[in-house]
Enzyme design. Sequence first.
Site, PDB file in Angstrom:
ATOM      1  N   CYS A 233     -36.804 -37.365  -7.865  1.00  0.00           N
ATOM      2  CA  CYS A 233     -37.439 -36.734  -6.702  1.00  0.00           C
ATOM      3  C   CYS A 233     -38.779 -36.210  -7.204  1.00  0.00           C
ATOM      4  O   CYS A 233     -38.824 -35.523  -8.249  1.00  0.00           O
ATOM      5  CB  CYS A 233     -36.581 -35.583  -6.184  1.00  0.00           C
ATOM      6  SG  CYS A 233     -37.415 -34.538  -4.963  1.00  0.00           S
TER       7      CYS A 233
ATOM      8  N   CYS B  57     -42.430 -40.507  -2.667  1.00  0.00           N
ATOM      9  CA  CYS B  57     -41.207 -39.796  -2.312  1.00  0.00           C
ATOM     10  C   CYS B  57     -40.045 -40.779  -2.461  1.00  0.00           C
ATOM     11  O   CYS B  57     -40.018 -41.819  -1.793  1.00  0.00           O
ATOM     12  CB  CYS B  57     -41.332 -39.317  -0.865  1.00  0.00           C
ATOM     13  SG  CYS B  57     -39.843 -38.577  -0.191  1.00  0.00           S
TER      14      CYS B  57
ATOM     15  N   ASP C 293     -45.777 -38.009   1.241  1.00  0.00           N
ATOM     16  CA  ASP C 293     -44.555 -37.309   0.813  1.00  0.00           C
ATOM     17  C   ASP C 293     -44.167 -36.323   1.921  1.00  0.00           C
ATOM     18  O   ASP C 293     -44.955 -36.062   2.833  1.00  0.00           O
ATOM     19  CB  ASP C 293     -44.783 -36.557  -0.517  1.00  0.00           C
ATOM     20  CG  ASP C 293     -43.497 -35.914  -1.046  1.00  0.00           C
ATOM     21  OD1 ASP C 293     -42.415 -36.501  -0.843  1.00  0.00           O
ATOM     22  OD2 ASP C 293     -43.552 -34.824  -1.639  1.00  0.00           O
TER      23      ASP C 293
ATOM     24  N   TYR D 237     -36.849 -33.840   3.512  1.00  0.00           N
ATOM     25  CA  TYR D 237     -36.286 -35.080   4.039  1.00  0.00           C
ATOM     26  C   TYR D 237     -34.864 -35.316   3.503  1.00  0.00           C
ATOM     27  O   TYR D 237     -34.049 -35.945   4.153  1.00  0.00           O
ATOM     28  CB  TYR D 237     -37.148 -36.277   3.593  1.00  0.00           C
ATOM     29  CG  TYR D 237     -38.405 -36.537   4.404  1.00  0.00           C
ATOM     30  CD1 TYR D 237     -38.783 -35.734   5.473  1.00  0.00           C
ATOM     31  CD2 TYR D 237     -39.221 -37.630   4.087  1.00  0.00           C
ATOM     32  CE1 TYR D 237     -39.943 -36.001   6.196  1.00  0.00           C
ATOM     33  CE2 TYR D 237     -40.373 -37.908   4.812  1.00  0.00           C
ATOM     34  CZ  TYR D 237     -40.731 -37.094   5.864  1.00  0.00           C
ATOM     35  OH  TYR D 237     -41.872 -37.378   6.574  1.00  0.00           O
TER      36      TYR D 237
ATOM     37  N   HIS E 113     -40.672 -33.916  -6.215  1.00  0.00           N
ATOM     38  CA  HIS E 113     -40.768 -32.452  -6.274  1.00  0.00           C
ATOM     39  C   HIS E 113     -40.321 -31.924  -7.644  1.00  0.00           C
ATOM     40  O   HIS E 113     -40.861 -30.945  -8.147  1.00  0.00           O
ATOM     41  CB  HIS E 113     -39.878 -31.814  -5.194  1.00  0.00           C
ATOM     42  CG  HIS E 113     -40.504 -31.751  -3.847  1.00  0.00           C
ATOM     43  ND1 HIS E 113     -40.732 -32.867  -3.077  1.00  0.00           N
ATOM     44  CD2 HIS E 113     -40.945 -30.699  -3.121  1.00  0.00           C
ATOM     45  CE1 HIS E 113     -41.284 -32.504  -1.929  1.00  0.00           C
ATOM     46  NE2 HIS E 113     -41.425 -31.186  -1.924  1.00  0.00           N
TER      47      HIS E 113
HETATM   48  N1  DGL Z   1     -40.254 -35.544  -2.778  1.00  0.00           N
HETATM   49  C1  DGL Z   1     -39.166 -36.227  -2.186  1.00  0.00           C
HETATM   50  C2  DGL Z   1     -38.518 -37.216  -3.141  1.00  0.00           C
HETATM   51  O1  DGL Z   1     -39.155 -37.700  -4.056  1.00  0.00           O
HETATM   52  C3  DGL Z   1     -38.082 -35.496  -1.464  1.00  0.00           C
HETATM   53  C4  DGL Z   1     -38.221 -34.147  -0.962  1.00  0.00           C
HETATM   54  C5  DGL Z   1     -37.462 -33.873   0.319  1.00  0.00           C
HETATM   55  O2  DGL Z   1     -36.238 -33.726   0.318  1.00  0.00           O
HETATM   56  O3  DGL Z   1     -38.171 -33.803   1.303  1.00  0.00           O
HETATM   57  O4  DGL Z   1     -37.382 -37.552  -2.985  1.00  0.00           O
END
Ligand code: DGL
Length: 272
Positions: free
Chosen positions: A187, A77, A14, A46, A189
Amino acid sequence: MKNPMSKLPIGILDSGIGGISVLADIIKILPYEKFIYFADTLNCPYGNKPENVVKSLTIRAVEILSLAGIKSLVIACNTATSAAVNEVRRMFDFPVIGMEPAIKPAVELGLKGKILIMATPLTLKSKKFNTLVCQYQLLTEIVPLACEGLVEIIERGRAQGQEIEDCLSRLFSPIHKENFAAIVLGCTHFVLIKKEIEKMAGKEIVVIDGNCGTAKNLKTILQKENLLRYNTDEGKPQIPLKAHIKFYITANESEVMTKYTQLLQNEGIVCV
Ligand code: DGL
């Protein structure tokens, strides 16, 4: 017969802390596996970068994991999956499990009302996401919500309670909640602040994430390929679960490690 690769660890990747929520769910159903967790904290987030940049960063991370020796990979991710999963599958031989917003399980609940997808701007722009939406659009109205700024706050930690609340209020201000039946956390997060999102959404709205489905999918694939380290009927693991995890962190290693191990501990998992 057991695959000779079965003793190798599983790679989890991730941009930062989000994948730890996926790792915790995986450890709960595969407690005898070993793991390497790659967090690209140097380049996090990201979700507001161009697709080709995220694609290169993801491939570079997978190259590092591949050199370390893994038997399979979970791209924990949604953003990295949408940008790079096809290319990663072309380049590497081990099974690759990606993540996408759990629209299918949300639609299958058959609830009356729209479905809101909370995800990063890059995930929502991606071809992969838009193809997925097209498959379900006739059944339910799907509304994307680009959650600009939320990942950065979550990376700083749960102590940012007020900041998280303010950010969610800002993001939800154009949303007429009464029209929605479900929210999909697109996401990883956001799974870490599920309680806060549920509070913002109110009791009438179901909040869904794809973590458990991903963990089950990984187990099925490892079983099929004879890649499980042990058979899962080895007996009940002791609580707290003792997990073998090696971490690759691209920036602020010690601070980040403290947060990750604490988070796992809250889930009943200790790192040995
Ligand atoms: N954890 C990531 C996701 O599932 C994104 C986080 C990021 O923007 O880096 O999309």
